[in-house]
Design a protein around this motif. Sequence first.
Motif, mmCIF file in Angstrom:
data_model
loop_
_atom_site.group_PDB
_atom_site.id
_atom_site.type_symbol
_atom_site.label_atom_id
_atom_site.label_comp_id
_atom_site.label_asym_id
_atom_site.label_seq_id
_atom_site.Cartn_x
_atom_site.Cartn_y
_atom_site.Cartn_z
ATOM 1 N N ARG A 43 -3.974 -2.203 -8.307
ATOM 2 C CA ARG A 43 -4.957 -1.209 -8.704
ATOM 3 C C ARG A 43 -4.839 0.029 -7.829
ATOM 4 O O ARG A 43 -4.160 0.022 -6.797
ATOM 5 C CB ARG A 43 -6.363 -1.788 -8.583
ATOM 6 N N HIS A 44 -5.517 1.093 -8.268
ATOM 7 C CA HIS A 44 -5.577 2.304 -7.451
ATOM 8 C C HIS A 44 -6.579 2.107 -6.318
ATOM 9 O O HIS A 44 -7.391 1.179 -6.330
ATOM 10 C CB HIS A 44 -5.949 3.514 -8.301
ATOM 11 N N ALA A 45 -6.534 3.001 -5.336
ATOM 12 C CA ALA A 45 -7.319 2.828 -4.109
ATOM 13 C C ALA A 45 -8.759 3.300 -4.230
ATOM 14 O O ALA A 45 -9.570 3.008 -3.342
ATOM 15 C CB ALA A 45 -6.639 3.578 -2.959
ATOM 16 N N PRO B 263 -4.581 11.984 -8.808
ATOM 17 C CA PRO B 263 -5.024 10.838 -9.624
ATOM 18 C C PRO B 263 -6.492 10.884 -10.002
ATOM 19 O O PRO B 263 -6.888 10.350 -11.041
ATOM 20 C CB PRO B 263 -4.720 9.638 -8.719
ATOM 21 N N ASP B 264 -7.316 11.521 -9.179
ATOM 22 C CA ASP B 264 -8.750 11.586 -9.448
ATOM 23 C C ASP B 264 -9.063 12.221 -10.802
ATOM 24 O O ASP B 264 -10.094 11.913 -11.417
ATOM 25 C CB ASP B 264 -9.456 12.379 -8.344
ATOM 26 N N VAL C 105 0.882 -1.176 0.000
ATOM 27 C CA VAL C 105 0.000 0.000 0.000
ATOM 28 C C VAL C 105 0.916 1.220 0.000
ATOM 29 O O VAL C 105 2.008 1.184 0.578
ATOM 30 C CB VAL C 105 -0.922 0.031 1.237
ATOM 31 N N ASP C 106 0.486 2.299 -0.644
ATOM 32 C CA ASP C 106 1.260 3.542 -0.527
ATOM 33 C C ASP C 106 0.329 4.717 -0.288
ATOM 34 O O ASP C 106 -0.899 4.612 -0.418
ATOM 35 C CB ASP C 106 2.148 3.772 -1.755
ATOM 36 N N LEU C 107 0.928 5.843 0.083
ATOM 37 C CA LEU C 107 0.194 7.084 0.311
ATOM 38 C C LEU C 107 0.356 8.039 -0.864
ATOM 39 O O LEU C 107 0.253 9.251 -0.725
ATOM 40 C CB LEU C 107 0.679 7.773 1.596
ATOM 41 N N ALA C 108 0.595 7.500 -2.055
ATOM 42 C CA ALA C 108 0.874 8.323 -3.225
ATOM 43 C C ALA C 108 -0.340 9.132 -3.652
ATOM 44 O O ALA C 108 -1.470 8.650 -3.609
ATOM 45 C CB ALA C 108 1.340 7.441 -4.385
ATOM 46 N N ASP C 109 -0.088 10.361 -4.079
ATOM 47 C CA ASP C 109 -1.131 11.149 -4.730
ATOM 48 C C ASP C 109 -0.643 11.663 -6.084
ATOM 49 O O ASP C 109 -1.220 12.579 -6.654
ATOM 50 C CB ASP C 109 -1.588 12.314 -3.854
ATOM 51 N N SER D 270 -5.739 10.651 1.265
ATOM 52 C CA SER D 270 -6.953 11.443 1.130
ATOM 53 C C SER D 270 -7.514 11.342 -0.276
ATOM 54 O O SER D 270 -8.728 11.361 -0.482
ATOM 55 C CB SER D 270 -6.671 12.911 1.470
ATOM 56 N N VAL D 271 -6.614 11.278 -1.256
ATOM 57 C CA VAL D 271 -6.980 10.991 -2.650
ATOM 58 C C VAL D 271 -6.035 9.893 -3.144
ATOM 59 O O VAL D 271 -4.856 9.904 -2.823
ATOM 60 C CB VAL D 271 -6.842 12.247 -3.545
#
Length: 540
Positions: A339-341, A219-220, A97-101, A129-130
Amino acid sequence: MRSVVVLGGYGGFGARLCRRLAADGWAVLVAGRNREAAERLAAELPQAQALVADRNGDLRPVLTAHRPFLLIDAAGPFQGSSYRVVEACIACGVHYVDLADARDFVSGIARLDAAARAANVIVISGGSSVPALSGAVIAALSKDMVEVRSIEMAISASNRATAGASVAAAILSYVGQPLRLWRAGRWREETGWHRLRRERFEVPGRKPIRRLVALADVPDHTIVPETVPGRPATIFRAGPEFAFQLLTLWLLSWPVKWGWLASLSPFARWLLPLQGLSARLGSDRSAMAIEVKAWGEDGARVRRWTLIAEEGDGPEIPTIAAHVLANAIAAGTLAPGSRHAAGAVALEDFEPHFSRLAIAHVVEDRPYVPLYRRVIGPDYDRLPEPVRGMHDVIGDGGAAGRGRVRRGRSLLARLVCAVMRFPPEGEHDLHVAFEERDGVERWTRDFAGKSFSSELSQSGARLVERFGPMRFSFDLRCDEHGLTMVMRGWSAFGIPMPLWLAPRSEAREWAEDEDFCFDVPIALPGIGTVVHYSGRLRRL
């Protein structure tokens, strides 16, 4: 007891995450290049130990030696980063898992899906958060909606929540840079840290927060148009507590936009000391808001989720997302793959964590009546479907087709066309963008790259169209054949003008098969025809 390696575990977000996981019963390996910092934090936690590890190096020997159940990368920055850490986890059978934005990093993680499935490993990028929390909120707000038209998001951090080096580098990487946004049914280029807006965050029982925010790259911007029904326009803004901080970066963005500087990233090392000078000022309040505008079975609706964090708990929010994902992996509720979160966890999964902090959030849900429907009233339903479909604007929309332009021949007519930025004569590809905010619509007509805009609003029973300093009010006459706009008054620079001096224009709209057709002649007294444009469109 499951073990977890937290890369960057003694950093701003990493330390918070380590404390959360340790309190939840995880055996935490506080990892990073700085042994002393890792040891200091590990000494404070139960069942924790320090671990020297470099995310830019080969982590496979470390993972093989310690055999953790999970690795969480809280180090970053992820802008321009490779998937070296992810590949090492897959090779060693360790969940990730990562905290990447970082937009490209998170949205591109699916390229490792086949490898992760083969290794029976779960890889989730964007546990922050995102897009983890934002994706959960969007899913909740979009539930039972038929077509989502627009999604707007904003985050404002407390000035006391000092950003780490990775966060500073991430922000400066896109300031002044071109960003691709999905708007009005097509991709368009905007500029990072532009599109400034004052955002109001309001939760019952809490003092409202009103702050300036600007366009940030997340990423959104890629994920939401690809995954949410209706392919909605998507925009994310962020900002610090003080407007002068945001405006300073906005001013610095222009040399990048003009090409005088390649990037502000080299100045990241100066951002932290400057922010530190004002760290004791301001409040300990952070906020986040997401607004969805959509069509449901019972009509148009606006749904807004707002969160306010107090007592310095704002920086906990990104770590909550990673914590929720870690527990979901441990519980076996997530399938192997990369996949993305966004969509990996639900909003209710965050609630137990919010409830233990000074965090309050609320969802508002209200109906919306589009502008033309409000002005026309019950007769609106008599209009042909393509005409109604074009005017059922909420949030964002777009249409495309062909248009024909004829200009007046006189010198004065040509001068007026130049001042008003009317398109050149001829037949053109045509795109029309609709942008609605607070019941006011902005229409931008793009004739093969030459565009002009007007703003439409309501005044009593009339439609008002504004071109710069001039405003024109119209009666809207409609029947089963179409719509006619009849001018009833006008003003210039706020001064009412006599109707006999007004431009002569009686715009018509009708339907032919599935096409929306229009004809707009504009003439001036003593000048004659200024411009006459017509064409046909279909909603995108």
